[in-house]
Write an enzyme that holds these catalytic residues in place. Sequence first.
Site, short mmCIF file in Angstrom:
data_model
loop_
_atom_site.label_atom_id
_atom_site.label_comp_id
_atom_site.label_asym_id
_atom_site.label_seq_id
_atom_site.Cartn_x
_atom_site.Cartn_y
_atom_site.Cartn_z
N HIS A 31 44.02 41.10 42.01
CA HIS A 31 43.18 40.31 41.11
C HIS A 31 43.83 39.00 40.66
O HIS A 31 43.13 38.10 40.21
CB HIS A 31 42.82 41.13 39.87
CG HIS A 31 41.82 42.23 40.16
ND1 HIS A 31 42.06 43.22 41.07
CD2 HIS A 31 40.57 42.47 39.66
CE1 HIS A 31 41.01 44.04 41.11
NE2 HIS A 31 40.09 43.59 40.27
N GLU A 57 45.78 48.27 28.25
CA GLU A 57 46.51 47.48 29.23
C GLU A 57 47.81 46.91 28.68
O GLU A 57 48.15 45.74 28.89
CB GLU A 57 45.61 46.34 29.77
CG GLU A 57 46.05 45.85 31.15
CD GLU A 57 45.03 44.93 31.78
OE1 GLU A 57 44.48 45.31 32.81
OE2 GLU A 57 44.79 43.84 31.23
N ARG A 72 28.71 44.84 14.68
CA ARG A 72 30.05 45.41 14.80
C ARG A 72 30.09 46.70 15.64
O ARG A 72 30.99 47.53 15.49
CB ARG A 72 30.67 45.67 13.42
CG ARG A 72 30.91 44.41 12.61
CD ARG A 72 31.81 44.67 11.43
NE ARG A 72 32.09 43.43 10.71
CZ ARG A 72 31.41 43.03 9.63
NH1 ARG A 72 30.41 43.76 9.17
NH2 ARG A 72 31.73 41.90 9.03
N LYS A 76 36.44 47.89 29.40
CA LYS A 76 36.63 46.44 29.40
C LYS A 76 35.28 45.74 29.38
O LYS A 76 34.40 46.03 30.19
CB LYS A 76 37.40 45.98 30.64
CG LYS A 76 38.90 46.17 30.54
CD LYS A 76 39.57 45.49 31.73
CE LYS A 76 41.08 45.54 31.64
NZ LYS A 76 41.72 44.85 32.78
N HIS A 122 33.18 38.93 43.81
CA HIS A 122 34.42 39.44 43.22
C HIS A 122 35.21 40.29 44.21
O HIS A 122 36.42 40.11 44.37
CB HIS A 122 34.10 40.25 41.96
CG HIS A 122 35.30 40.88 41.33
ND1 HIS A 122 36.30 40.14 40.73
CD2 HIS A 122 35.68 42.19 41.23
CE1 HIS A 122 37.24 40.96 40.28
NE2 HIS A 122 36.89 42.20 40.57
N ASN A 161 44.99 45.91 38.41
CA ASN A 161 44.70 44.51 38.76
C ASN A 161 45.33 44.09 40.09
O ASN A 161 45.44 42.89 40.37
CB ASN A 161 45.21 43.59 37.64
CG ASN A 161 44.36 43.71 36.38
OD1 ASN A 161 43.15 43.65 36.44
ND2 ASN A 161 45.02 43.92 35.26
N GLU A 174 37.56 47.30 45.86
CA GLU A 174 38.12 48.03 44.73
C GLU A 174 38.52 49.45 45.12
O GLU A 174 39.47 50.02 44.59
CB GLU A 174 37.12 48.06 43.57
CG GLU A 174 36.82 46.70 42.94
CD GLU A 174 37.95 46.18 42.06
OE1 GLU A 174 38.98 46.86 41.90
OE2 GLU A 174 37.80 45.06 41.53
N HIS A 209 41.09 36.45 41.04
CA HIS A 209 40.45 35.81 39.89
C HIS A 209 40.60 34.29 39.94
O HIS A 209 39.68 33.54 39.61
CB HIS A 209 41.05 36.34 38.58
CG HIS A 209 40.47 37.65 38.15
ND1 HIS A 209 40.96 38.37 37.09
CD2 HIS A 209 39.42 38.37 38.63
CE1 HIS A 209 40.25 39.48 36.94
NE2 HIS A 209 39.31 39.50 37.86
N ARG A 229 48.26 50.39 32.93
CA ARG A 229 46.91 50.00 33.33
C ARG A 229 46.91 48.70 34.12
O ARG A 229 45.97 48.43 34.89
CB ARG A 229 46.01 49.89 32.10
CG ARG A 229 44.56 49.58 32.45
CD ARG A 229 43.61 49.76 31.29
NE ARG A 229 42.26 49.40 31.67
CZ ARG A 229 41.17 49.65 30.95
NH1 ARG A 229 41.28 50.26 29.79
NH2 ARG A 229 39.97 49.29 31.37
N LYS A 285 40.91 56.07 37.95
CA LYS A 285 40.94 55.07 36.89
C LYS A 285 41.04 55.72 35.51
O LYS A 285 41.78 55.23 34.64
CB LYS A 285 39.69 54.18 36.95
CG LYS A 285 39.74 53.06 35.91
CD LYS A 285 38.74 51.96 36.17
CE LYS A 285 38.96 50.79 35.22
NZ LYS A 285 38.03 49.68 35.45
#
Length: 536
Positions: A421, A410, A291, A313, A438, A418, A355, A425, A414, A400
Site C-alpha cells: 500500500h 494500528e 457522535r 477503518k 485500488h 498495508n 488484497e 496509495h 496491524r 484480518k
Amino acid sequence: MGRLLAQRLGRPLFDVDALIEQEYGERIPAIFARHGEDYFRTLESQILAQAAQHQDDAIIVTGGGIVVHAENRALMARHGVRVFLQVEPHISLARLQAQLTAERQQGHTPEIRPLLSGPDPLVRLQEMLSLRELWYKEAEFICPTQDKSIEQIVKEIITMLTDPHQSEAGAPLVRHVHVDAGYDAIVDWGGLERLPGYLQQLQLPSRVFIVTDSNIHDIYIPSITKNLIAAGFEPHIYILPAGEGSKSQQQLFALYDWLLELHAERREALIALGGGVVGDLVGFVAATYLRGVPLIQIPTSLLAQVDSAIGGKTGINHPRGKNLIGSFYHPRLVLADPSTLLSLPERSRTEGWAEIVKYGIILDAELFALLEANAGALRAFSPPPVALLCQIIARCIDLKVVVIEEDEREQGRRAILNYGHTFGHALENVSGYGEWLHGEAVSIGMVVAATLAQESGLFAASAVERQNHLLAALGLPIEYAGTVHAQDILAAMQLDKKVVGKRVRWILPRQIGEVISMPLPDELVERVILTFMGEK
C-alpha cells in the site's frame, strides 16, 4: 438467455413457444385468436411433455403461462430443475413496448400479445403475476433479472445448476470480532435476500438509512427495499456517484445534510451497501453523525468483502493523500454476500484478488498455495467456484480479524496489512484517483515491495517470481505503464501513515507467509522505483 445457457453448458435447447409455432405452422397470436387460450395451453403441455422426454439433459425455455396447468408444474418438478426468471411487471411492459417500437421502425406490423391487448396492459400483467406468483416460487432457483445483462444472468444460472457444493456454500460462515462491543462478520451466499432477518436479530429501530452508489442502486435496491418493507422496516435511500471521487468532504457533508433533513436519530442504523468507497465514507459518517450511530457494512466488491469492510477503518481522501481524514469505528454487522460479485465488471472483481494475495504473502502460505492451485478457475469465474470462493473470503476475514484483535488502532502489528500500500496509495494519489483501481495499485505496490525486499537480501528471487506470477495469473498488473513520474511517487510516499520520523517504514516479505516492518535507505528506494518505472 436460453441459447447462451445451452451453448455454455453444451446442452440441447428446446424453446416451447418456438416449437409450437414450428409444429402448427402459425404464430402464437394467430393460434390464440383462432382457437383461444385453452387450446394453446393444451398444445403447450404436449410440447413440454415431448421436450422433457429427451434423453440428454436439456435446457427448456417456456413462457410465463406454463405454470397455469397443474400437470405442467408436476412434470417440471418431477423431471427437471426449475429456474424462475424474476422480473417486475413494469419492466416486462417496458421491454414489450420497446420490442413493438423496434418492429415498427423496421417496417414490420407488430403482433400484439393476446393476453395484453386490453386497455391497461400493466394492470393485466400485475394480475397475472398475482395469480401465478405462488407457482413461480415453487422453483428450485429464483433469479432476479432486473438491470442485469444476459451474460450476468447466465453466469448466475450456471452457478446455481453446476456447482456441486452449492448447498455447502448456503451455510453462512460466521466470525465474531472481539473488538469494541463485538460484532459478527458473516459470509453468506445469497445473504442479501436475508438482510431483514439479520437486522431483526440486532433489534434495531424500523427506520434504516441505506447509502449506495449509482452502479449498485438499480441492481439491488428495488428487491432490498421490497424485502425490508415486507418485514416492517422503513428504508430511506441515498445514491452516491460511483467512484473514488465520492470519498470527499463534499459528499461527507451532503450525507450529513440528508440525515439531518430526515431527522435521523442516534439509535437508527446507517447501512453501507457497496464497495470500499461507500464503506469508508458511510463508516465515517456513522462515526461522526450525532457522535456515532449504528453502522451495518454490506460490501458488494471482493476487495471490500475481504478487507475494507472489516476492522473499523473509516475515512475520506484529502487532495494531498488517500484516507488521511478518518477514524476507527466498528460496525454492528458485516454481511458479505459473494453472489454480488456476479454483477461486477471483470476489472472491478479482479482488483480484489490483490488484497487476497496480500494475505497469503503476509500471513498464510497455505492460502497462497490454494490461490496458486486455483488461479485459473478464480480468474475465469465461469462458473464461479462458490464453495471455494466463500472459503477464501471467510479465511481472509479471519486473518484480518486475528490481527485487529491484537492491534485495533494500528500501533504495531496491524501495519502489516498495508503490504503493497505504500507505493500503491502514492500511485493512486499522484495519478488522480481513477486511472488505477485500488487493487491494481496495490498489486503494483507489492511488486515494488517484493523487489525492495529482494534487493535488501530478505526475500528470495524465486519467491518474488512466485508472487508476481500469481498476481499475473489472477489478471492483476505487475508492470508499470503510465505517465506518473517517480519523483512524484517518492514525494507522495512521505505522506504515508507509516512514516515515522520522516522515514517510511516499509512492509517487506521475508518468506511467503511472513513480513517485517522496517525503514530502508533512501538511495535503495529511489533506485528501485526509478528502475521499476523505467526512468534513469
